[in-house]
Write an enzyme that holds these catalytic residues in place. Structure first.
Site, PDB file in Angstrom:
ATOM      1  N   ARG A  36       0.859  -1.184   0.000  1.00  0.00           N
ATOM      2  CA  ARG A  36       0.000   0.000   0.000  1.00  0.00           C
ATOM      3  C   ARG A  36       0.892   1.230   0.000  1.00  0.00           C
ATOM      4  O   ARG A  36       2.098   1.157   0.190  1.00  0.00           O
ATOM      5  CB  ARG A  36      -0.983   0.000   1.179  1.00  0.00           C
ATOM      6  N   GLY A  37       0.239   2.369  -0.249  1.00  0.00           N
ATOM      7  CA  GLY A  37       0.996   3.596  -0.435  1.00  0.00           C
ATOM      8  C   GLY A  37       1.115   3.848  -1.924  1.00  0.00           C
ATOM      9  O   GLY A  37       1.500   2.957  -2.693  1.00  0.00           O
TER      10      GLY A  37
ATOM     11  N   ARG B 209      -7.432  -0.397  -7.446  1.00  0.00           N
ATOM     12  CA  ARG B 209      -7.719   0.732  -6.556  1.00  0.00           C
ATOM     13  C   ARG B 209      -7.896   1.997  -7.400  1.00  0.00           C
ATOM     14  O   ARG B 209      -7.045   2.334  -8.211  1.00  0.00           O
ATOM     15  CB  ARG B 209      -6.590   0.908  -5.516  1.00  0.00           C
TER      16      ARG B 209
ATOM     17  N   GLN C 231      -3.070   2.543   9.813  1.00  0.00           N
ATOM     18  CA  GLN C 231      -1.760   2.646   9.162  1.00  0.00           C
ATOM     19  C   GLN C 231      -0.749   3.378  10.033  1.00  0.00           C
ATOM     20  O   GLN C 231       0.455   3.282   9.795  1.00  0.00           O
ATOM     21  CB  GLN C 231      -1.869   3.366   7.811  1.00  0.00           C
TER      22      GLN C 231
ATOM     23  N   ASP D 270      -2.050  10.810  -2.287  1.00  0.00           N
ATOM     24  CA  ASP D 270      -2.348   9.785  -3.283  1.00  0.00           C
ATOM     25  C   ASP D 270      -2.569  10.394  -4.652  1.00  0.00           C
ATOM     26  O   ASP D 270      -2.380   9.732  -5.673  1.00  0.00           O
ATOM     27  CB  ASP D 270      -3.566   8.967  -2.851  1.00  0.00           C
TER      28      ASP D 270
ATOM     29  N   ASN E 279      -5.677  12.636  -0.123  1.00  0.00           N
ATOM     30  CA  ASN E 279      -4.841  11.778   0.719  1.00  0.00           C
ATOM     31  C   ASN E 279      -5.764  10.992   1.648  1.00  0.00           C
ATOM     32  O   ASN E 279      -6.988  11.133   1.604  1.00  0.00           O
ATOM     33  CB  ASN E 279      -3.823  12.626   1.501  1.00  0.00           C
ATOM     34  N   LYS E 280      -5.192  10.161   2.474  1.00  0.00           N
ATOM     35  CA  LYS E 280      -5.945   9.296   3.389  1.00  0.00           C
ATOM     36  C   LYS E 280      -7.048  10.077   4.102  1.00  0.00           C
ATOM     37  O   LYS E 280      -6.839  11.206   4.541  1.00  0.00           O
ATOM     38  CB  LYS E 280      -4.968   8.712   4.414  1.00  0.00           C
TER      39      LYS E 280
END
Lengths: 348, 348
Positions: free
Chosen positions: B53-54, B90, B203, B243, B253-254
């Site tokens: 991930r990332g 994704r 995370q 992201d 982003n998250k």
């Protein structure tokens, strides 16, 4: 409110007439169980370990704790010990101290032989006052939220976001932030509640549990998600409770409240705070003066990731609060308005 | 960065010379284990289930996924299938599509017999580019953060808050948001990192794990806590990854990043976003145009509290971002500045 169709309160006398029956909220939402508190040590432990939680409920529990202490030993020394033990359990919620002080002061001039009965009467009266205050908060908040719904055209359910649990589980009945939602639901207004998970203790699961038990549609979201939902226009209003609201209108509530208030302000979503006057602290000037409780790292659960910092509350500046909803109606979160609405609490 | 003293990368060729060895990040922080991807299906599953991930790392994994597909079947049809399979995993991170497109386009005119070798070379080159970009981000971000530390007088450690994991685990090495922190730490600047837990997938535990493994002091906090810490003056700067960052400087982003950016803005704390240009999407005008991935309710864990809504990302408006930190240095989050720094990515 209802559990499996049956009207239920969070705290009440046990069938024996003196034990104090409470819902063990550490077991929810997996299990609904009641436990009986039989001495002041039980009451203090119940508050400290959050078997009971929520500012109004811990106030009433403290009053019953004083009664349990008086039943066992009605001396002045016992009264002082019970008071100290109870107020030491949690530092942030002001109405814990308020309730314990009220009980202690009411008993001081009462002969020891009559103290237990008087203390039980007082605790019972405080429980009834709390129910009444919450019912009034529900009515005032329902009027506000109905206006929001009507401005939106009433074609869709009213979408409300809440943080932590300020429902009937946090009070004796009705709740504070959730009281207006129960009122609206019972009045037939369609609702959908976004429930913040509320890490690290997940009090959102309590909120989802009680809303579902009463039949109010809701969805749990991560604490991180509310900002996105508000930016997308998927939240019509936010409503939260308060552990302590001070003279300038700053609101201390569960950690994370400030972040939601910022997002609401940024997105033009009204942000309401529902509170009984027992949580008002007009002797404290600003939110920056409120002590913030630090809780154990173990609240994060079994996957404990090294060092943890766990403050339990934060402060939302009054400028981010649209309105306070109290048992005396809607109050602007400013010193003058609070003093006008609650003159008996204002500094002389 | 180091694991138990040993320099380690998140992705590399296995000892057999063709399998792709990755860290199984779903096992962290409890266990450090590597798994080997042996076909494109393994690669797609690793991305989808967040074994890797990332944004940067899933881009490189996709490039290796194409190589694994070419090793098994180097036809045009296989290349098209591998591409489709990988980009479907994704939807939000733009450099997944960027990396897969780059690999596919580079192979189109290559004879099938040479595609596998070319695809491995390309994936390996992309991994090296990522390491190089992250190292440069680390240098540029370290200069910015060192200025913050020096303005504060250098008597205390620099206190930095980060959200999610944008460390070396999210890239091939160094990380994006954490690269400047590793750089500063290795240069002897004392640091303390506040690590957001980052629900629902936690995370932050990965971030705490990798910081601790490299010797950087850190403390995990609930996602709810950062606002309080900033109001109290306990955070000198925030730095997060991205992201996808779009033409007007909006940062995806998250989920929860937006809330921290609001608090930083409200409290006068600089809010930095570190990103390699592979995450830039200058073809998209505004953050509102980015598709937001919805993930499974099961990410909330075993105590699943009824209905759940689980969007994985949010958008932070450019106005809340102090600066973007890229492999070409610090860039103002505005269309003109991005176009000047990355003219080859700007619309013609």
């Amino acid at each position: 409110m209802k559990v499996d169709g049956k009207p239920t309160r969070t705290i009440e006398l046990d069938a024996d007439g003196w034990g104090v029956s409470v819902i063990d909220q550490t077991r929810l939402p997996e299990r609904y169980e009641r436990v009986v508190l039989r001495d002041v040590e039980d009451a203090a432990r119940a508050i400290r370990t959050m078997i009971v939680r929520g500012a109004p409920l811990i106030g009433v529990t403290a009053a019953y704790g004083i009664a349990l202490a008086m039943r066992a030993d009605a001396t002045d020394a016992s009264l002082a010990r019970a008071f100290d033990k109870l107020v030491a359990t949690r530092p942030t919620a002001v109405n814990l101290r308020w309730a314990a002080t009220r009980a202690r002061d009411a008993l001081r001039d009462v002969p020891p032989s009559m103290r237990a009965e008087r203390a039980y009467d007082l605790a019972s009266a405080m429980a009834e006052e709390d129910v009444d205050a919450c019912r009034r908060i529900g009515e005032a908040g329902a009027r506000l939220l109905r206006e929001v719904w009507e401005r939106g055209g009433t074609r869709e359910p009213l979408r409300v976001l809440t943080h932590c649990n300020a429902g009937w589980l946090a009070t004796v009945d009705w709740g504070t932030a959730l009281a207006p939602l129960y009122r609206l639901h019972d009045d037939g207004v369609p609702l959908h509640v976004w429930v913040d998970e509320t890490r690290p203790r997940n009090q959102g699961y309590l909120t989802a549990w009680e809303l579902e038990k009463h039949g109010v549609p809701c969805t749990v979201i991560a604490d991180n998600a509310g900002g996105l939902l508000m930016r997308r226009g998927e939240v019509d209003a936010c409503i939260v409770g308060s552990d302590r609201t001070v003279r300038n209108g700053d609101v201390c509530n569960k950690i994370g409240t400030y972040l939601k208030a910022l997002a609401a302000h940024d997105c033009g979503v009204p942000f309401y705070v529902a509170l009984p006057s027992s949580t008002l602290d007009l002797a404290t000037a600003s939110g920056d003066d409120i002590p913030i409780e630090e809780r154990a790292a173990s609240e994060f659960g079994d996957r404990l990731p090294g060092r943890v910092h766990n403050p339990a509350f934060d402060v939302t500046p009054a400028r981010l609060v649209t309105a306070l909803v109290t048992e005396r109606g809607v109050v602007h979160p400013r010193e003058e308005s609070l003093a006008r609405a609650f003159p008996e609490l204002a500094l002389q």
